[in-house]
Design a protein around this motif. Structure first.
Motif, short mmCIF file in Angstrom:
data_model
loop_
_atom_site.label_atom_id
_atom_site.label_comp_id
_atom_site.label_asym_id
_atom_site.label_seq_id
_atom_site.Cartn_x
_atom_site.Cartn_y
_atom_site.Cartn_z
N LEU A 212 9.19 6.98 -7.31
CA LEU A 212 9.31 5.64 -7.88
C LEU A 212 10.41 4.81 -7.22
CD1 LEU A 212 8.77 6.31 -11.70
CD2 LEU A 212 7.09 5.83 -9.90
N GLU A 213 11.54 5.42 -6.92
CA GLU A 213 12.63 4.67 -6.29
C GLU A 213 12.23 4.17 -4.90
OE1 GLU A 213 15.38 3.49 -7.46
OE2 GLU A 213 15.01 4.38 -9.43
N ASN A 214 11.53 5.02 -4.16
CA ASN A 214 11.07 4.61 -2.83
C ASN A 214 10.06 3.48 -2.95
OD1 ASN A 214 12.62 6.57 -1.59
ND2 ASN A 214 10.99 8.10 -1.58
N ALA A 215 9.19 3.57 -3.95
CA ALA A 215 8.20 2.51 -4.16
C ALA A 215 8.89 1.20 -4.50
CB ALA A 215 7.25 2.91 -5.29
N LEU A 216 9.94 1.28 -5.33
CA LEU A 216 10.68 0.08 -5.69
C LEU A 216 11.31 -0.57 -4.46
CD1 LEU A 216 12.57 0.78 -9.05
CD2 LEU A 216 10.95 -1.06 -8.57
N GLU A 217 11.79 0.24 -3.55
CA GLU A 217 12.39 -0.30 -2.31
C GLU A 217 11.36 -1.10 -1.52
OE1 GLU A 217 14.41 2.49 0.17
OE2 GLU A 217 15.60 3.32 -1.47
N GLN A 218 10.16 -0.56 -1.42
CA GLN A 218 9.10 -1.26 -0.69
C GLN A 218 8.74 -2.58 -1.39
OE1 GLN A 218 7.97 -0.41 2.24
NE2 GLN A 218 9.00 1.58 2.32
N LEU A 219 8.61 -2.53 -2.69
CA LEU A 219 8.22 -3.72 -3.44
C LEU A 219 9.31 -4.79 -3.40
CD1 LEU A 219 6.57 -1.93 -6.50
CD2 LEU A 219 5.40 -3.16 -4.66
N ASN A 220 10.55 -4.36 -3.47
CA ASN A 220 11.67 -5.31 -3.37
C ASN A 220 11.71 -5.97 -2.00
OD1 ASN A 220 12.52 -4.88 -6.00
ND2 ASN A 220 13.96 -3.27 -5.44
N GLN B 105 0.83 -1.20 0.00
CA GLN B 105 0.00 0.00 0.00
C GLN B 105 0.87 1.26 0.00
OE1 GLN B 105 -3.27 0.23 -0.39
NE2 GLN B 105 -3.38 -1.99 -0.58
N LEU B 106 1.96 1.21 0.76
CA LEU B 106 2.87 2.36 0.81
C LEU B 106 3.50 2.59 -0.56
CD1 LEU B 106 4.36 4.57 2.28
CD2 LEU B 106 5.94 2.86 3.19
N ALA B 107 3.89 1.50 -1.23
CA ALA B 107 4.47 1.63 -2.56
C ALA B 107 3.47 2.27 -3.53
CB ALA B 107 4.89 0.25 -3.08
N LYS B 108 2.22 1.89 -3.42
CA LYS B 108 1.17 2.47 -4.29
C LYS B 108 1.08 3.98 -4.09
CE LYS B 108 -3.78 1.89 -5.33
NZ LYS B 108 -4.30 3.21 -4.92
N VAL B 109 1.07 4.39 -2.82
CA VAL B 109 1.00 5.82 -2.51
C VAL B 109 2.24 6.54 -3.04
CG1 VAL B 109 1.11 7.46 -0.58
CG2 VAL B 109 -0.51 5.55 -0.52
#
Length: 203
Positions: free
Chosen positions: A105-113, A94-98
């Motif tokens: 995008l880089e922060n979202a990638l960190e969450q997804l990884n 959910q955080l990555a989506k936000v």
């Protein structure tokens, strides 16, 4: 069983057996009761922990929905405090989506990884990998996106993977591969939107 001639002999046999085995019976009973009580306590503590994590997840989700990227710190604190729970993976998704919506995008990638590396749920792992590949493709990192998609294992995600491969091939100008990938996605069960993409590539 031995036959005893008198009741007295039977009583004496019982006394003798108890003298030899009574201690073991008592210890076994105590250990057995302790194991049952211990298991019940463990189950109770597990239920309590899950309920606590669930309530905390709901609060983190509510904060994200209300404050968006401004709720990153509190959401990350929840994730860090519940790393062994799948609620942490759900919160990270959910955080990555936000963060994607905020252009981070880089922060979202960190969450997804993190989800892909830590979740024990195959479906959540696949979801994180597909979303990572979409971000990588959006950044123009097509090779990285395809490498990420290659790690998606569940057959239930085959259609989404094939569609995204088609999108990437199309952006690279590889019409033949795009057509092949969209066809694969349709065969794996994708919807009319993929058919429209394929129709647009008709020779």
């Amino acid at each position: 069983m031995e036959a005893y001639e008198t009741e007295e002999q039977q009583v004496e046999a019982i006394k003798s057996w108890w003298k030899e085995n009574g201690k073991a019976v008592v210890i076994g009973g105590v250990v057995g009761i302790g194991a049952i009580l211990g298991w019940k306590y463990y189950q109770s503590s597990q239920i309590t922990a899950k309920e606590t994590a669930s309530a905390a997840y709901e609060r983190a989700l509510t904060a994200l929905q209300a404050s968006g990227a401004d709720a990153v710190e509190s959401t990350q604190a929840f994730i860090d405090a519940n790393k062994s729970s799948e609620y942490a993976s759900l919160a990270a998704l959910q955080l990555a989506k936000v963060q994607v919506e905020a252009g981070q995008l880089e922060n979202a990638l960190e969450q997804l990884n993190w989800v892909a590396s830590n979740s024990k749920d195959e479906s959540l792992t696949a979801m994180a990998q597909v979303r990572s590949a979409r971000i990588q493709a959006e950044q123009g990192n097509f090779d990285a996106a395809l490498a990420t998609l290659a790690n998606v294992k569940p057959a239930s995600w085959a259609a989404r993977v094939a569609e995204l491969k088609g999108d990437i091939a199309l952006r690279q100008g590889d019409i033949a591969t795009a057509r092949s990938s969209y066809t694969e996605a349709l065969q794996a069960g994708m919807n009319q939107a993929v058919q429209m993409k394929l129709d647009d590539l008709a020779e």
